[in-house]
Write a protein that holds these residues in place. Structure first.
Motif, PDB file in Angstrom:
ATOM      1  N   PHE B  28     -14.486   0.686   4.561  1.00 38.99           N
ATOM      2  CA  PHE B  28     -15.331   1.036   5.698  1.00 38.99           C
ATOM      3  C   PHE B  28     -16.126   2.283   5.371  1.00 38.99           C
ATOM      4  O   PHE B  28     -15.604   3.218   4.775  1.00 38.99           O
ATOM      5  CB  PHE B  28     -14.488   1.289   6.951  1.00 38.99           C
ATOM      6  N   VAL B  36     -13.372   4.659   3.972  1.00 39.42           N
ATOM      7  CA  VAL B  36     -11.961   4.322   4.158  1.00 39.42           C
ATOM      8  C   VAL B  36     -11.659   3.018   3.416  1.00 39.42           C
ATOM      9  O   VAL B  36     -12.176   1.961   3.768  1.00 39.42           O
ATOM     10  CB  VAL B  36     -11.631   4.141   5.652  1.00 39.42           C
ATOM     11  N   ALA B  38      -9.627   0.257   3.216  1.00 35.59           N
ATOM     12  CA  ALA B  38      -8.659  -0.295   4.156  1.00 35.59           C
ATOM     13  C   ALA B  38      -7.790  -1.377   3.537  1.00 35.59           C
ATOM     14  O   ALA B  38      -6.625  -1.534   3.908  1.00 35.59           O
ATOM     15  CB  ALA B  38      -9.388  -0.859   5.384  1.00 35.59           C
ATOM     16  N   PRO B  57       3.079  -1.609   7.367  1.00 36.62           N
ATOM     17  CA  PRO B  57       2.972  -0.434   8.237  1.00 36.62           C
ATOM     18  C   PRO B  57       1.641  -0.428   8.977  1.00 36.62           C
ATOM     19  O   PRO B  57       0.676  -1.029   8.506  1.00 36.62           O
ATOM     20  CB  PRO B  57       3.050   0.746   7.258  1.00 36.62           C
ATOM     21  N   SER B  58       1.582   0.228  10.127  1.00 34.58           N
ATOM     22  CA  SER B  58       0.334   0.177  10.882  1.00 34.58           C
ATOM     23  C   SER B  58      -0.767   0.909  10.124  1.00 34.58           C
ATOM     24  O   SER B  58      -0.510   1.863   9.398  1.00 34.58           O
ATOM     25  CB  SER B  58       0.517   0.747  12.284  1.00 34.58           C
ATOM     26  N   GLY B  59      -1.952   0.386  10.257  1.00 32.88           N
ATOM     27  CA  GLY B  59      -3.100   0.958   9.565  1.00 32.88           C
ATOM     28  C   GLY B  59      -3.230   0.510   8.122  1.00 32.88           C
ATOM     29  O   GLY B  59      -4.041   1.057   7.375  1.00 32.88           O
ATOM     30  N   CYS B  60      -2.435  -0.495   7.707  1.00 33.98           N
ATOM     31  CA  CYS B  60      -2.463  -0.888   6.302  1.00 33.98           C
ATOM     32  C   CYS B  60      -3.518  -1.949   6.017  1.00 33.98           C
ATOM     33  O   CYS B  60      -3.681  -2.372   4.881  1.00 33.98           O
ATOM     34  CB  CYS B  60      -1.093  -1.369   5.838  1.00 33.98           C
ATOM     35  N   GLY B  61      -4.219  -2.392   7.039  1.00 32.19           N
ATOM     36  CA  GLY B  61      -5.304  -3.341   6.790  1.00 32.19           C
ATOM     37  C   GLY B  61      -4.995  -4.765   7.212  1.00 32.19           C
ATOM     38  O   GLY B  61      -5.705  -5.692   6.825  1.00 32.19           O
ATOM     39  N   LYS B  62      -3.957  -4.958   8.040  1.00 34.53           N
ATOM     40  CA  LYS B  62      -3.593  -6.317   8.458  1.00 34.53           C
ATOM     41  C   LYS B  62      -4.704  -6.941   9.311  1.00 34.53           C
ATOM     42  O   LYS B  62      -5.104  -8.078   9.087  1.00 34.53           O
ATOM     43  CB  LYS B  62      -2.279  -6.301   9.250  1.00 34.53           C
ATOM     44  N   SER B  63      -5.199  -6.178  10.286  1.00 31.46           N
ATOM     45  CA  SER B  63      -6.260  -6.716  11.139  1.00 31.46           C
ATOM     46  C   SER B  63      -7.533  -6.947  10.328  1.00 31.46           C
ATOM     47  O   SER B  63      -8.276  -7.893  10.580  1.00 31.46           O
ATOM     48  CB  SER B  63      -6.556  -5.747  12.286  1.00 31.46           C
ATOM     49  N   THR B  64      -7.755  -6.087   9.365  1.00 24.65           N
ATOM     50  CA  THR B  64      -8.927  -6.245   8.502  1.00 24.65           C
ATOM     51  C   THR B  64      -8.833  -7.565   7.733  1.00 24.65           C
ATOM     52  O   THR B  64      -9.813  -8.306   7.625  1.00 24.65           O
ATOM     53  CB  THR B  64      -9.012  -5.055   7.528  1.00 24.65           C
ATOM     54  N   ARG B 227      -1.833   1.646   3.399  1.00 23.44           N
ATOM     55  CA  ARG B 227      -3.244   1.552   3.069  1.00 23.44           C
ATOM     56  C   ARG B 227      -3.566   2.179   1.724  1.00 23.44           C
ATOM     57  O   ARG B 227      -3.081   3.274   1.465  1.00 23.44           O
ATOM     58  CB  ARG B 227      -4.033   2.276   4.172  1.00 23.44           C
TER      59      ARG B 227
END
Ligand code: ADP
Ligand code: MG
Lengths: 243, 275
Positions: B28, B36, B38, B57-64, B227
């Protein structure tokens, strides 16, 4: 049903009572009693001259409402879609709006002259910005997941605007429009009070100069009734969409 | 141990893949190193009809990762394809259930469920048939005329699942769909999801932060690093197709969950310490 009516009726009765008490406390001539005011109202409503003035005001008010509603929504949508533009515009609009607009009225008169267009312009100056801000914020605050859902369900951007964005922002736009309508009326009336030879605002100032307090109050009351009715109509429209 | 030091596991199944990512990376912001980073580079093959979960872990790029598969976001590098065709926009046949409540508050439950279908040119009788089936399947029949505001969070998420179901997707992507629900509701929703998966024979990709959920529902679980997200492990659960939440009492369930936690502990610590 009874309970819906009971509240407003009680408020009105209390208001009348307070008015009567005030009338008794204040020197008689400067605050007419409710009864005297209602009698005057009856006279006014049968007076063709009153209706001529009311038509003037209504015309300016109607044009101001239409223009500021269309303009406010269009401007709000535009600013809401261009996030950066919206963020730049918001403080400017808020500051612009908090200016005492009466001080700008001479400028408006210089531009538009003494006719009806100056009053329309002044109405728009009051009504446009609140609706713009409400519309813009509604779009900026739209949950991103709504647009993402629309995209994964294969909607075109036109369908998304019509079927998702519009219904999602409608409640706030209607709130903004309600505010805008009241403020337009305010703007038009102030315009008439300061520089005009006709309209209800002029009628009030003129009566005031003559010391004709019953007329002042009667006109004010009629205007208030119309404003409340307009607001109630929009509120009902808003409610009718809700489940 | 840094993410780079971990041997990256390519999640590749060359034989019968339904969706395929190769070297997918998402950065990003500016690419000059200040953006970033991601995700990725990630290789992933989803087998046709499998239930694949992603934990990390949260913020590791799963949603991405999910956005790339859904065609909502495009990789900075690498390729993504669905059913053999490169993903250039939202592909037909892919359905998504988001974490946030995406039900439209101005529509009744049945209108919410019919929403996508009505814009897709399916004829009225067929829409009515599919909506009726989806409402029944998700236990929403009694609420067809209700509005989302009158429903609990769990019921609203069912509406969103039903809305996806009626489109008859061949690949269903779910981004922490039960994240906002309480534990019991989550277990029950997990059962519904399994039922839906068996019934539709769709491929399912479930993103979750709940290790027990992943261990209970999936055929395979991919574990992602902190991440930028990479797959550091892939676990075959070996569950039979007709499983349900009662397998939590199976000894292997505990082993699987423990294994996932072992893999994730170090990564979660990294996230906690804000690296
Ligand atoms: N649009 C964006 N712009 C900048 N950074 C983003 C954007 N979306 C996500 N990120 C960042 O990318 C990383 C991964 O995000 P995400 O995929 O949402 O993680 P997860 O779903 O695993 O919690 C996070 O550090 C997040 O802050
Ligand atoms: Mg996420």
């Amino acid at each position: 049903m009874m309970r819906h009516i009971l509240g407003p009726v009680l408020v009105i009765l209390c208001g009348l009572l307070a008015w009567e008490v005030l009338h008794l406390l204040v020197a008689n001539s400067s605050l007419p009693s409710p009864l005297a005011t209602f009698v005057e109202m009856g006279v006014l409503l049968r007076d063709p001259d009153f209706w001529k003035q009311a038509a003037q005001t209504a015309q300016a008010f109607a044009v101001a409402v239409v223009l500021s509603t269309v303009g406010g929504i269009a401007l709000g949508v535009l600013l809401g879609m261009k996030r950066l533009a919206g963020q730049v515009a918001e403080p400017i609009l808020v500051n612009l709006y908090s200016l005492p607009k009466v001080t700008l009225y001479p400028v408006v008169l210089l531009i538009f002259g003494l006719g009806i267009s100056a009053r329309i312009a002044f109405g728009i100056m009051h009504g446009l910005i609140p609706l713009t801000l409400f519309t813009m914020n509604a779009i900026l605050q739209l949950k991103p997941v709504y647009r993402r859902s629309a995209a994964v369900m294969g909607l075109t951007s036109w369908q998304t605007a019509l079927r998702v964005v519009l219904p999602a922002i409608l409640p706030q736009v209607i709130t903004g429009a309600r505010l805008g309508v009241s403020l337009c009326l305010l703007g038009v009336l102030i315009g008439e009070m300061f520089a005009a030879r006709n309209g209800l605002g002029y009628m009030v100032t003129h009566a005031m100069e003559r010391g004709d307090m019953p007329t002042v109050l009667a006109v004010a009351l009629i205007i208030a009734a119309v404003a409340l009715a307009a607001n109630g109509l929009l509120l009902a429209l808003d409610r009718s969409r809700q489940p | 141990m840094s993410a780079a030091a971990l041997a990256q596991v390519p999640v590749v199944a060359p034989d019968d893949h339904h969706a395929r990512l190769r070297g997918v990376t998402r950065i990003f912001g500016p690419r000059n190193g200040t953006g970033v980073h991601a995700l990725g580079p990630v290789d992933l093959d989803l087998r046709r009809g499998e239930f694949f979960s992603v934990v990390g872990p949260s913020g590791c790029g799963k949603s991405t990762l999910l956005d790339v598969l859904a065609g909502l976001s495009f990789p900075t590098a690498g390729t993504a394809e669905f059913e053999g065709k490169p993903i250039t926009g939202v592909p037909a046949g892919v359905g998504v259930v988001f974490q946030e409540d995406a039900s439209f508050p101005w529509l009744s439950v049945e209108d919410n469920v019919a929403f996508g279908l009505r814009r897709s040119g399916v004829d009225g009788a067929e829409i009515a048939r599919r909506v009726d089936y989806a409402l029944g399947f998700m236990g929403l029949k009694a609420f067809a005329k209700a509005y989302p505001a009158q429903l609990s969070g769990g019921m609203r998420q069912r509406v969103c699942i039903a809305r996806t179901l009626v489109m008859q997707p061949r690949l269903i992507l779910l981004d922490e769909p039960f994240g906002a629900l309480d534990q019991q509701t989550r277990l029950l929703m997990g059962d519904e999801l399994l039922r839906l998966w068996r019934e539709t024979s769709a491929t399912v990709l479930l993103i979750t932060h709940a290790l027990d959920e992943a261990a209970m529902l999936s055929d395979r679980v991919g574990v992602m690093s902190a991440r930028p997200g990479l797959f550091i492990d892939v676990l075959d659960t070996g569950w039979p197709r007709d499983r349900d939440s009662r397998i939590v009492s199976h000894p292997r369930f505990g082993e699987l969950t423990a294994h996932l936690w072992e893999k994730l502990r170090a990564e979660s610590l990294k996230h906690l310490r804000g690296s």
